[in-house]
Design a protein around this motif. Sequence first.
Motif, short mmCIF file in Angstrom:
data_model
loop_
_atom_site.label_atom_id
_atom_site.label_comp_id
_atom_site.label_asym_id
_atom_site.label_seq_id
_atom_site.Cartn_x
_atom_site.Cartn_y
_atom_site.Cartn_z
N ALA A 19 15.62 2.03 -20.76
CA ALA A 19 15.23 3.10 -19.85
C ALA A 19 14.04 2.68 -18.98
O ALA A 19 13.98 3.01 -17.80
N VAL A 20 13.13 1.93 -19.56
CA VAL A 20 11.98 1.44 -18.81
C VAL A 20 12.41 0.44 -17.75
O VAL A 20 11.93 0.48 -16.61
N ASP A 21 13.33 -0.45 -18.09
CA ASP A 21 13.74 -1.53 -17.19
C ASP A 21 14.79 -1.12 -16.17
O ASP A 21 15.01 -1.82 -15.19
N SER A 22 15.45 0.01 -16.37
CA SER A 22 16.54 0.43 -15.48
C SER A 22 16.00 0.95 -14.16
O SER A 22 15.04 1.72 -14.12
N TYR A 23 16.66 0.55 -13.07
CA TYR A 23 16.30 1.07 -11.75
C TYR A 23 16.87 2.46 -11.60
O TYR A 23 18.03 2.70 -11.89
N GLU A 24 16.04 3.38 -11.15
CA GLU A 24 16.50 4.73 -10.84
C GLU A 24 15.74 5.17 -9.60
O GLU A 24 14.58 4.83 -9.41
N CYS A 29 10.81 6.52 -5.99
CA CYS A 29 10.07 7.57 -5.28
C CYS A 29 8.67 7.75 -5.88
O CYS A 29 7.69 7.89 -5.15
N PHE A 30 8.62 7.72 -7.18
CA PHE A 30 7.33 7.86 -7.87
C PHE A 30 6.42 6.69 -7.50
O PHE A 30 5.24 6.88 -7.20
N PHE A 31 6.95 5.48 -7.52
CA PHE A 31 6.18 4.30 -7.15
C PHE A 31 5.66 4.42 -5.72
O PHE A 31 4.49 4.17 -5.43
N CYS A 34 2.80 6.93 -5.42
CA CYS A 34 1.54 6.39 -5.96
C CYS A 34 0.96 5.32 -5.04
O CYS A 34 -0.25 5.24 -4.84
N GLU A 35 1.83 4.51 -4.48
CA GLU A 35 1.38 3.46 -3.57
C GLU A 35 0.71 4.07 -2.33
O GLU A 35 -0.27 3.54 -1.82
N GLN A 36 1.21 5.19 -1.86
CA GLN A 36 0.66 5.83 -0.67
C GLN A 36 -0.56 6.71 -0.95
O GLN A 36 -1.22 7.15 -0.02
#
Length: 80
Positions: A19-24, A29-31, A34-36
């Motif tokens: 679940a941690v490694d899977s792309y979703e 969107c969350f990344f 946070c980046e912005q």
Amino acid sequence: RNDTEPCLFQDSGKPNQQAVDSYELWKECFFHACEQTVSRFSDSLAEYLAGALPGSSNRTATVRAACEEQARCGGAERPS
């Protein structure tokens, strides 16, 4: 678990490695969000937290305030 160890996962169990490694899409969107916000305003966040955390009795509230006020995590009002 207590107020001194931050964690984004709010359930009683932790996600498995797949679940941690899977792309979703929601993770992307969350990344991006946070980046912005957090990434863009990291200097002002660090300065605020360095001054606010040592005397804080509620770290969660202090970090939330830093995110909303310094990094604009709450979003900006859009002109109508």
